[in-house]
Each structure stands twice: as C-alpha cells, then as structure tokens.
Write a protein that holds these residues in place. Structure first.
Motif, PDB file in Angstrom:
ATOM      1  N   UNK B 125      50.727  60.595  60.027  1.00  0.00           N
ATOM      2  CA  UNK B 125      49.362  60.364  59.551  1.00  0.00           C
ATOM      3  C   UNK B 125      48.454  59.822  60.650  1.00  0.00           C
ATOM      4  N   UNK B 126      49.007  59.000  61.543  1.00  0.00           N
ATOM      5  CA  UNK B 126      48.201  58.517  62.659  1.00  0.00           C
ATOM      6  C   UNK B 126      48.966  58.781  63.934  1.00  0.00           C
ATOM      7  N   UNK B 127      48.284  58.977  65.051  1.00  0.00           N
ATOM      8  CA  UNK B 127      49.022  59.084  66.309  1.00  0.00           C
ATOM      9  C   UNK B 127      49.737  57.757  66.592  1.00  0.00           C
ATOM     10  N   UNK B 128      51.007  57.817  66.990  1.00  0.00           N
ATOM     11  CA  UNK B 128      51.763  56.579  67.188  1.00  0.00           C
ATOM     12  C   UNK B 128      51.997  56.313  68.675  1.00  0.00           C
ATOM     13  N   UNK B 129      51.983  55.034  69.026  1.00  0.00           N
ATOM     14  CA  UNK B 129      52.244  54.635  70.403  1.00  0.00           C
ATOM     15  C   UNK B 129      53.722  54.451  70.677  1.00  0.00           C
ATOM     16  N   UNK B 130      54.523  54.514  69.642  1.00  0.00           N
ATOM     17  CA  UNK B 130      55.959  54.387  69.828  1.00  0.00           C
ATOM     18  C   UNK B 130      56.505  55.753  70.160  1.00  0.00           C
ATOM     19  N   UNK B 131      57.455  55.807  71.089  1.00  0.00           N
ATOM     20  CA  UNK B 131      58.050  57.111  71.353  1.00  0.00           C
ATOM     21  C   UNK B 131      59.147  57.327  70.328  1.00  0.00           C
ATOM     22  N   UNK B 132      59.052  58.427  69.607  1.00  0.00           N
ATOM     23  CA  UNK B 132      60.006  58.694  68.531  1.00  0.00           C
ATOM     24  C   UNK B 132      60.896  59.860  68.940  1.00  0.00           C
ATOM     25  N   UNK B 133      62.193  59.652  68.867  1.00  0.00           N
ATOM     26  CA  UNK B 133      63.141  60.692  69.261  1.00  0.00           C
ATOM     27  C   UNK B 133      64.113  60.966  68.136  1.00  0.00           C
ATOM     28  N   UNK B 134      64.587  62.207  68.106  1.00  0.00           N
ATOM     29  CA  UNK B 134      65.606  62.585  67.136  1.00  0.00           C
ATOM     30  C   UNK B 134      66.820  63.088  67.889  1.00  0.00           C
ATOM     31  N   UNK B 135      67.983  62.741  67.372  1.00  0.00           N
ATOM     32  CA  UNK B 135      69.189  63.237  68.002  1.00  0.00           C
ATOM     33  C   UNK B 135      70.219  63.502  66.920  1.00  0.00           C
TER      34      UNK B 135
END
Lengths: 234, 544
Positions: B125-135
């Motif tokens: 919904x909002x641009x996030x400053x946290x880097x989000x990763x999936x593995x």
C-alpha cells in the motif's frame, strides 16, 4: 571475527614466545640468528617430509567416518624426521646444554608458528564469521612451544654420554610419544568423536605429563653433571 | 647445480611475494552459508512509487516478535506474521525483512493464504524503506531461525550476569548482501496482436478480444499467476483457434474482423494496453482505426475458477453491441452448461483512483464499448492479486472457454437461434491444450519487470497465435525518457550470506582473558630458574 579478534589470537599465540625469549638465556646471549637458523632447519625438514610423503606414500580415498589406519601410521612415521631436524640443530649449536635446548625448542616452535598458524589466523580470524578454532589454534601454538622444548630436552639428553643406561629406554619412549602425539590425537578425535576443545584438553594433559617426567630426568642429569652447583653455569 | 639452486630460490622468492600480496589483499570474509533470495517488487507507474525501495542488508538477525527490530533483519516464516505486526515492523523501521516460503505452496491452508494476501496488501500500500526479501525454506535458514527465536540476545537479558553469560554462549547471525543499489532498468512493455479478417473487402465491423499475459506477485520471481491471467491467455489462444476454424470456411465466414490482443502490462494498471491503444490511435494505423471503431472489446481476466461474471462500466441498453454480447453470453451458457449463470455487474469507472479496476475500463474511457469476463465478482476480491495463484480449476476453465467462444461466434455470425450450437462435436475447445498452456505459463516467468523481447512467454504467444492467425505482430514500448510512464528497477534476485557472529563485548572479554593468561605465563617463565634451583637443592639434599 574482526581485526580485534585477530589481534587477540595473535597475542595469545605469540606473546609467550616473546616472554620466553626475553626472560631466558636467549636474550642474554643474543641468539636471535641462531633461532632463525633453527627455523631454517625446520623449513628444510618439512620440505623433506612432504617430498617423502608424496613419493612413497600415495593417498588413498578415505570414505567419510572411517580412518585410513595404514595411511595415518605412515604419516606418523614420517614425523620422526622432526627428531632428526632437532638433532641437527642441537649438534650444530655452540653453547651450553640449556642454551642449545632453548635455541632448538624456541626456534623450531616459532618457525612452526609462522608457517602453519599465522596464515590461517590472518585469513580466518579477520572475517565476520566467528569460530572457536582460531583461539584454539593460538592456544595450540603455546602447547607446541612447550612440546618442542621438551623434545629438544629429550634429544639433548639422548645425545649425552654420561646418562644412566636405564634411563635411555624411557627417553626413547617419551620421544616416540612426542613425535606421534599429533597423529594419535587426530586418531582419537575421529574415533571417539571428541570435540575440538576436548582434543585441546587432552593435548594439554599429555604435554604436561611428558613435561613433568622430562623435567625430572633433566634435573637428575644436571645433578649428575653437577651443573647447578657449578658457578660457571650460572 | 648452483645455477639451478639460484633459479629455484628466485622463483620461490617471487612465488612467496606474489602469494603474500594475494593473501594480504584477500577479503576477510568467510561465509559459511549463502542462499538465494528474491526481492519484493519495486516499480513506479506515472511517477508514483510502489513496493520496496531498497535492497540493503547488513543486519543482525532477529525473530518476528523481537523487542528491538530497528536496523535488524527480521526473519519470519510465511504463516506467522499478522497484518498488525507487519505494520509495526515497517513503522519501527526494521532494517530488512526476510520471509521464508514453503517449497510446496499447495500445503498451505486457505486461511493462511488469505492472511498472507492481507499482509501483501499492507506491504504494497505504501512504498517501504525496509528491504523485503523472500526465500524458499531451506535447512540452514531454518536452523538460524530457530536459534534466533529461542536464543537470548543482548537486547533483552534479564540481569547483567545473564548478559555476561550470554556473551560467551550466544550465537548471533549477521545477514549480509553485497549487491549494488537498485538502479532503474531499460525495460519495455510488450504486446502481441493478431487479426482475423474476413474476406470481404469493404471495411468490416470488428470486435476485439483482449487478455493480459504478465504475472504479478509480491516478488517478480515468485509470481505464477496461473489464474490471473494464465487462464485468460490460454482461453484466448483456444478461442483464436476455434474462430480461425470458423473463418476458414469461405462460404459462411462471419462478417466481422476480429482483433486479438495480448498485452504485457496488465498488472501495472493495464499500461501496455493503454499505451498500445494511445499509439495506435495517434498513428492512425489500421488497427487503431479498427479498435476505435470496434463494436465491442471483450477482455478476459481470470476464468480459471468457478463462477462467471461480466463486468461493464454501465448497464447495457437493449440494442447496443454491449447488450448483444451479454445476450450472446447468456444464451451460450444456457445452451452449453445450464448450471452456469453469468452475472452482469456494472461498475462505474472511478476516475479518482489512479489504479483502474478492470481491463475494460481502458477502453470505456475512450468511449469504446467494452467489458471484462472474470470469475471474480469484484475487482477487490481477495486472491485476485496474490502470489499463490498456482492452480486453476481445469473443468471450470474449459467450460468458461467454451461459453466465451460460443458467445463470440454467435455474436459475429448474428445467431440467436436457441437450437443451434456453433461450437459442438468436433469444434470444441481442446482441454489438454488449455491445461498445457496454463501449466507452461505458470512455470514461465512472466513478471512485467523481467520481460525481454526474447522471453520464452513472448515467443510462445507469437508462435501459438501465429499457428491460427496471420499477421501476428509483437510490439515493444519503451518508457519515454523525459516523463516515464513506468519505471522498473533491477536487483530482483540476490544472494544473501549469513555469518555467525559474537557480540562485541565478547572480544573485550577475550582480550582480558588473554591478558591475564599472558601475565600468568610471564610469572611462570620468570620463576623457572628459581624452581629449578629449588628442585636441584631438594635432590641434592635427598642424595646426600
């Protein structure tokens, strides 16, 4: 882990050598270059050992968990070259008994420290990843200092003419234990799955025991020589 | 002999110097474990940013419920995060979030999937400053995860003594990524078009059948989008085949031209279709004219599950093409599969919302009559935009394809007789083809940000459509440099490394221990001569 950790390990490994050097006869007699020469003999001995191993003892593929007993025994046999190396140093060195011993022991152990332990420490201890093995490696350097001094004492005693014949077999068996200590430790470690700290502990105990016996023998020999009483020897 | 020795020593010397230099310059990093991770989406449409803005990771690992998450890397598995907690993590500026998803997503319950869809919506919904990763779940990551969850760390030790004890026993983990900062890429949007023309030479009335073929998920590499819109694409290809059969009999070829359009920017506000339409209409090309004069545009979007609805922007008035198409659809349904009823759902275009609800709205805002067929009753239906869209219901997809094909055939042939079924007996959709197409599409990476001109999916579409229809053209749209309508970013896939670390206090304690030990060694060495003299005198006494 970091440069600080590397510094810790280096201090742990090397400072005892420095302490021994500075506070013993070595510094009095300015025998720095003698120690370096002893180090050179060490390098040569290692080279010979490697050539012999490569030529005469081919390595077999060892499946995981099993021990190549034959191969390990062969490698242990090659360790006897060490004894020859130390013998060479002692016979070359000019000076009294205890100086010879110290030059041989400290020089040999320092060469081993520089060639075998420094590089792993530099490459590994500086990384982000932490592992107990670097502290163990540094502590092993301490043990090897004591160990090589003991070996030098034993070889020196063996070269003397005026020891009792009954003591000779004891010396030879102690020498045998010393030279094969590393191999035996590895065997025990893999057979009984002892942790690395456990092996370190066994190493300390074995070296201490051998050291005590050797010290006893050395003191006896010195008394025979009347070395301590003689003012020239102090 | 001496010369060879000289040579040997010189080469040894040079070897040693090179070796030393190499070793001294070697990076002081020994990673024990590395794993592949996929970053969350990052793109912008019309200068509005979406998704994750950064890919920096160099933080200590923490579990989901840790007290302090600022500048930490939060490890979590898919099932254990709630919407509120995700909001908290983002609000507290967690440094990075690493989410592990199961290899086999069919083992998830519907509750878990629904919960996860809501979490995804929070993330997007909002641009996030946290880097989000999936593995994907893997053994070592699980080990780290459990240790971090159950172990104590210096953030919340009970007493000072406990903290000291932890210093030696605790195992911290540092998660690090060495990638460069994400940079805008030069990606393009693609469309594949084909025209089925009748033989008559006057300008013919025309209709268009549209489906978007790109996939969407929370991360470009994880998006399968089997239903949305793998099913639509497979259906369009089958319908093209059936209609081309219909048109191959010169005697009873219908009077309509049919334009098939497969567009690649569906999940990005249908940007590819919009750009295609704008450019074609601006350039006055025959297709543009065809489309702007089209009687009706039918968009197919997700027909792989049960339920069938047609979404329109306003209620069709009788006598209009929209109404004619609606009746054709309903007739086809009642003839072929009486159990299936098609709901007609009118919804006005909401011009205030930057994101369009349905594909047909692109066309209705240009006053072209259009509608979207979908199994979802609402554009906000849960699951419409989720990452675990991996399966379609084969029989529903088959029936819906059949109904749509029949409806189009009836429309273009102007048939409203209840007794005739145009597509029956031999001319029916090929269920195996449909299944194979959907299966191929869902395992091929179709995320819009990753598409290239030579991507397998574009070749597949070009070739398959080309089997039935001549004039298959692939168009590519690059974003304009000055005012880009869309912008994609790279670094979608990365390698993360995990290091076992000890707290900084540990080094200090170790230094103190080493110092004490060295002091003891010093004292011992100093005392050796004294001890030896003592031993000697003792022996002397005993022997005398």
């Amino acid at each position: 882990m970091t440069l600080f950790h590397f510094g810790n390990c280096l201090a742990l490994a090397y400072f005892p050598y420095l302490i021994v050097y500075k506070n013993s006869k070595l510094s009095e007699y300015n025998s720095f270059w003698s120690c370096v020469k002893a180090g050179g003999v060490y390098m040569l001995t290692q080279l010979c050992k490697m050539i012999v191993l490569a030529t005469f003892f081919p390595t077999y593929e060892v499946p995981e968990g099993k021990i190549d007993l034959h191969g390990e025994l062969m490698k242990g046999a090659v360790e006897l070259f060490d004894l020859i190396g130390i013998f060479v140093i002692i016979s070359q060195q000019i000076g009294r008994g205890d100086l010879k011993i110290l030059v041989a022991g400290v020089g040999w152990a320092t060469a081993e420290l520089v060639s075998m332990r420094l590089l792993p420490l530099w490459v590994g201890a500086r990384g982000i990843e932490f592992s107990w093995q670097y502290i163990q490696l540094s502590f092993e350097a301490n043990i090897s200092l004591v160990h090589h001094i003991i070996m030098a004492v034993l070889i020196w005693m063996w070269t003397r003419n005026n020891i009792e014949k009954s003591v000779l077999p004891l010396i030879i068996s102690l020498l045998f234990i010393c030279s094969s200590k590393q191999t035996l430790l590895e065997l025990v470690g893999t057979m009984f799955h002892v942790s690395s700290f456990g092996i370190l502990g066994i190493n300390v105990i074995v070296t201490l025991l051998v050291g005590l016996i050797t010290t006893q023998l050395y003191v006896n020999l010195c008394i025979q020589d009347n070395a301590w009483g003689n003012p020239k020897y102090h | 002999m001496l010369e060879t020795l000289n040579d040997v020593s010189r080469s040894l010397g040079s070897f040693w110097s090179i070796f030393t230099i190499v070793v001294l310059c070697a990076p002081a990093a020994i990673a024990v474990h590395e794993f592949t991770a996929y970053r969350m989406n990052q793109y912008s449409i019309s200068n509005r940013d979406y998704g994750c803005k950064t890919n920096m990771v160099n933080f200590e690992a923490r579990s989901v419920n840790a007290n302090v998450v600022t500048r930490r890397c939060v490890l979590m598995s898919m099932g254990e995060i709630s919407v509120d907690r995700m909001r908290e993590l983002i609000a507290h500026k967690a440094g990075s979030i690493l989410i592990s998803i199961p290899q086999n997503t069919s083992s998830l319950t519907q509750d878990e999937i629904d919960n996860w869809n809501e979490v995804e919506e929070v993330l997007m919904e909002q641009p996030v400053d946290t880097s989000v990763f999936f593995t994907y779940e893997q053994p070592h990551l699980n080990d780290i995860y459990h240790e971090v969850k159950t172990g104590l760390n210096s953030d919340h030790a009970a007493t000072a003594a406990a903290a000291l004890g932890n210093v030696f026993h605790s195992n911290g983990y540092q998660i690090v990524s060495y990638d460069a900062v994400p940079a805008p890429t030069k990606s393009s949007l693609y469309t594949v078009q084909g025209k089925l023309s009748t033989l008559s030479r006057e300008t013919n009335p025309s209709i268009a059948i549209v489906a978007h073929f790109d996939s969407f998920g929370i991360s470009p590499h994880l998006a399968k989008s089997a239903n949305g819109n793998g099913s639509g694409v497979a259906a369009l290809l089958e319908i093209a085949r059936l209609l081309s059969k219909l048109y191959s009999h010169p005697g009873n070829a219908p009077k309509y031209d049919i334009l098939f359009l497969l567009s690649g920017g569906g999940k990005l506000n249908y940007l590819a279709s919009k750009t295609w339409l704008d450019k074609r209409m601006a350039s006055d090309s025959p297709e543009g004219a065809m489309l702007s004069e089209a009687e009706y545009v039918l968009c197919i979007d997700s027909i792989g599950k049960s339920g069938l609805n047609i979404h329109v922007s306003k209620q069709p008035k009788p006598g209009t093409p929209a109404h004619q198409m609606l009746s054709a659809l309903q007739e086809a349904a009642s003839l072929l599969y009486p159990n299936i009823t098609i709901q007609n759902i009118p919804k006005k275009v909401n011009l205030g919302n930057p994101l369009l609800a349905w594909h047909h709205e692109i066309f209705t805002v240009k006053r072209i009559s259009a509608g979207t067929i979908s199994n979802y009753p609402s554009h906000t239906s849960l699951g419409r935009l989720n990452s675990f869209d991996t399966h379609v219901d084969g029989s529903s997809m088959y029936k819906h394809t059949h109904i749509i094909a029949e409806a189009i055939a009836r429309y273009v042939s102007n048939v409203s007789d209840d007794s005739i079924t145009i597509f029956s007996d031999y001319a029916v959709p090929n269920g195996a083809m449909l299944d194979r197409s959907v299966e191929f599409l869902s395992r091929t990476n179709r995320a819009a940000v990753l598409l290239q001109r030579d991507s397998p999916v574009i070749s597949f579409l070009e070739q398959t459509l080309g089997k039935y229809i001549s004039e298959v053209i692939v168009s590519e749209f690059k974003a304009s440099k000055k005012d880009p309508e869309f912008q994609f970013y790279d670094q979608t896939e990365t390698k993360l490394f995990s290091y076992n670390v000890k707290p900084a206090v540990f080094d200090l304690f170790l230094a103190i221990a080493v110092f004490v030990y060295l002091g003891a060694v010093y004292l011992f060495v100093k005392s050796v001569p004294v001890m030896m003299t003592y031993a000697y005198q003792l022996r002397k006494l005993k022997s005398s």
